[in-house]
Scaffold this active site. Structure first.
Site, PDB file in Angstrom:
ATOM      1  CG  HIS A   1      24.491  39.936  26.419  1.00  0.00           C
ATOM      2  ND1 HIS A   1      23.927  40.288  24.495  1.00  0.00           N
ATOM      3  CD2 HIS A   1      22.558  40.375  26.666  1.00  0.00           C
ATOM      4  CE1 HIS A   1      22.869  39.821  24.237  1.00  0.00           C
ATOM      5  NE2 HIS A   1      21.502  39.611  24.861  1.00  0.00           N
TER       6      HIS A   1
ATOM      7  CG  ASP B   1      26.696  39.576  22.907  1.00  0.00           C
ATOM      8  OD1 ASP B   1      25.905  40.582  22.790  1.00  0.00           O
ATOM      9  OD2 ASP B   1      26.413  38.494  23.652  1.00  0.00           O
ATOM     10  CG  HIS B   2      21.851  43.366  20.808  1.00  0.00           C
ATOM     11  ND1 HIS B   2      21.708  41.873  21.777  1.00  0.00           N
ATOM     12  CD2 HIS B   2      21.643  44.216  21.631  1.00  0.00           C
ATOM     13  CE1 HIS B   2      20.421  42.483  22.558  1.00  0.00           C
ATOM     14  NE2 HIS B   2      20.659  43.996  22.934  1.00  0.00           N
TER      15      HIS B   2
END
Ligand code: NAD
Length: 484
Positions: free
Chosen positions: A240, A177-178
């Site tokens: 996110h 999950d950047h």
């Protein structure tokens, strides 16, 4: 201040989907920047693997083009692209057939870290895991990296977890999950757990509420077909925003280590209350001038998929009972801005009388743009005329506070890919976390589907539907303005 670069031992990294959009825009530029920073040692190899018929020479040229287009002007001396090209190679390969697998296996080195980045749709994850196993590439030195979306509900996420678990231990699986790789998101943990100032106040006794906003100005554009099957809840909230919520709300982990941190995040997700219909606002953006509306991008003209969602969420635990978390995210909003705002309660009594007004401290963690942290502090308005109070921000924009080196901090993909190579899973989601997040998300989606709720149309360039403002107004609160 000079950033420290610790070189890592030579490794092999295979990018399945090495010709795709994500590889071009994010993965390859991130690898290139780490290469330029001197983090990769002699012998490191990056292998693109995808369906397109290409050889090494074609792939090197393809990557050079991507770097020129997407490297955001990150400075590298002349000749560096050529040096980077020398560590690149390519295999034409089909995840669903036999083509290319023996060639890939022949390229692997024994006794070094091997990472396989699954930059392909999730429908191929199981097949790739199986093929890696069949061709002897799934040993204990192997790590796999998987991209979102990790399923579209609990049952598909469970199936993906099972398919990967057939051949890999949880300790080998890196679910990206950047958002977790962003500098400010990690700073959130540094602020909470590296200072004495905040943690004693970090609970429902002192915090009135918390707002998390991820606002985008872009629409769904060319991703309409994918997005329409997903929507803001699946595309943004389940992953996110949920991760941000967890980091804000979790108990202090005993150590900054993968399972300590992920255990605490999991407890937060499991403590989330059911979200009632009147705590949800969904929206869909309208056309504006020559800019198409949501429905112009998708095939179904009566699509009820949301491009905006706002939610009021409660966490039923000792720390947070009574403090709501308001989450919102959407496309085509007035500014591109992501932030977390921790709004503290007003002082219990004002010694300055009613005319001084009631003020609150707000700690704002800005994820983009201008990554940094603000703390609104109440002071006396300068000048004569009595005790009037105003709020001023103690502003720490990282590039101002830390100098030019702050601009050079590794971006999320750079940090996360190097964490894979180093074997550090702290900033990656564990399988049970992802499943718990879907277990919370599924009934919310099922609820609006069963009720047949339609999203509310909102103006492009606005802050979303009016009803989202009302979600807070009726609690006597208001959203912070969406501004760049
Ligand atoms: P893309 O369609 O641009 O590229 C897909 C890649 O997969 C290509 O290289 C293609 O050759 C390869 N591929 C497809 N079928 C294959 C097969 N049978 N065997 C071998 N290779 C095959 O997709 P993308 O935008 O790069 O996205 C890849 C994944 O990353 C998707 O799961 C997507 O949801 C996810 N993702 C993308 C982005 C983004 O910004 N593009 C952001 C987050 C997550």
């Amino acid at each position: 201040m000079v950033s420290r670069v610790i070189p890592v031992d030579p490794f092999d990294l295979v990018i399945f989907g090495g010709t795709g959009d994500l590889a071009r825009r994010k993965i390859l530029p991130a690898l290139f920047r780490r290469f330029c920073a001197g983090q990769m040692q002699e012998g490191t190899r990056i292998i693109g693997a995808a369906r397109a018929e290409m050889d090494d020479v074609d792939y090197r040229a393809f990557v050079a083009e991507a770097l020129i287009e997407f490297n955001d002007g990150h400075g590298c001396e002349e000749g560096t692209i050529a040096a980077f090209q020398r560590i690149l190679s390519y295999v034409t390969l089909d995840a669903l057939g036999e083509n290319g697998w023996a060639d890939l296996a022949a390229k692997m080195h024994d006794g070094r870290v091997r990472a396989f980045y699954f930059s392909v749709g999730p429908s191929l994850f199981g097949a790739l895991a199986e093929k890696l196993h069949e061709h002897g590439m799934a040993d204990s030195d192997t790590r796999i990296v998987v991209e979102k979306p990790f399923g579209r509900d609990l049952s598909t996420a469970k199936a993906l977890n099972r398919a990967l678990a057939d051949h890999f231990d949880e300790g080998q699986i890196y679910r990206i999950d950047h958002y977790l790789g962003k500098e400010t998101v990690q700073n959130l943990m540094a602020i909470r757990f590296g200072n004495m100032l905040f943690e004693p106040l970090w609970n429902s006794q002192y915090v009135d509420h918390i707002q998390i906003t991820v606002a985008e100005t872009v629409g769904v554009g060319g991703r309409g077909e994918y997005y329409d099957r997903s929507g803001a809840m699946r595309d943004m909230v389940q992953n996110h925003l949920m991760q941000l919520l967890c980091l804000i709300a979790m108990e202090p982990p005993a150590k900054f280590e993968p399972d300590s941190v992920r255990d605490e995040k999991l407890k937060v997700i499991r403590a989330l209350d059911e979200v009632l219909p009147d705590q949800i606002v969904r929206g869909q953006y309208l056309a504006e001038g020559d800019k198409p509306g949501y429905l112009d991008h998708v095939e179904t003209t009566d699509s009820t998929t949301e491009s905006f969602i706002a939610l009021k969420v409660h966490i039923s635990n000792w720390r947070w009972a009574g403090t709501p978390f308001y989450l919102r995210t959407g496309k085509r909003l007035k500014a591109r801005s992501s932030e977390i705002a921790v709004v503290f309660k007003a002082t219990p009594h004002s010694i300055f009388g009613p005319e001084a007004g009631r003020h609150r401290n707000i700690l704002t963690i800005r994820l983009q743009p201008n990554e940094g942290i603000d703390l609104d502090v109440t002071i006396k308005e300068p000048g004569p005329g009595g005790m009037r109070l105003i709020d001023v921000p103690l502003d720490m924009t990282f590039t101002e506070a830390l100098g030019p080196d702050a601009e050079d901090v590794a971006d999320a993909y750079e940090r996360l890919i190097m964490d894979v190579v180093r074997g550090n899973q702290t900033l990656f989601m564990r399988g049970d976390e992802v499943e718990a997040a879907w277990a919370w998300t599924d009934p919310i989606i099922a609820g609006w589907e069963t009720r047949g709720d339609d999203p509310i149309a909102y103006e492009s360039g606005s802050s979303g539907p009016e009803e989202a403002l009302a979600l807070m107004h009726r609690d006597g609160r208001k959203w912070r303005e969406v501004r760049a």
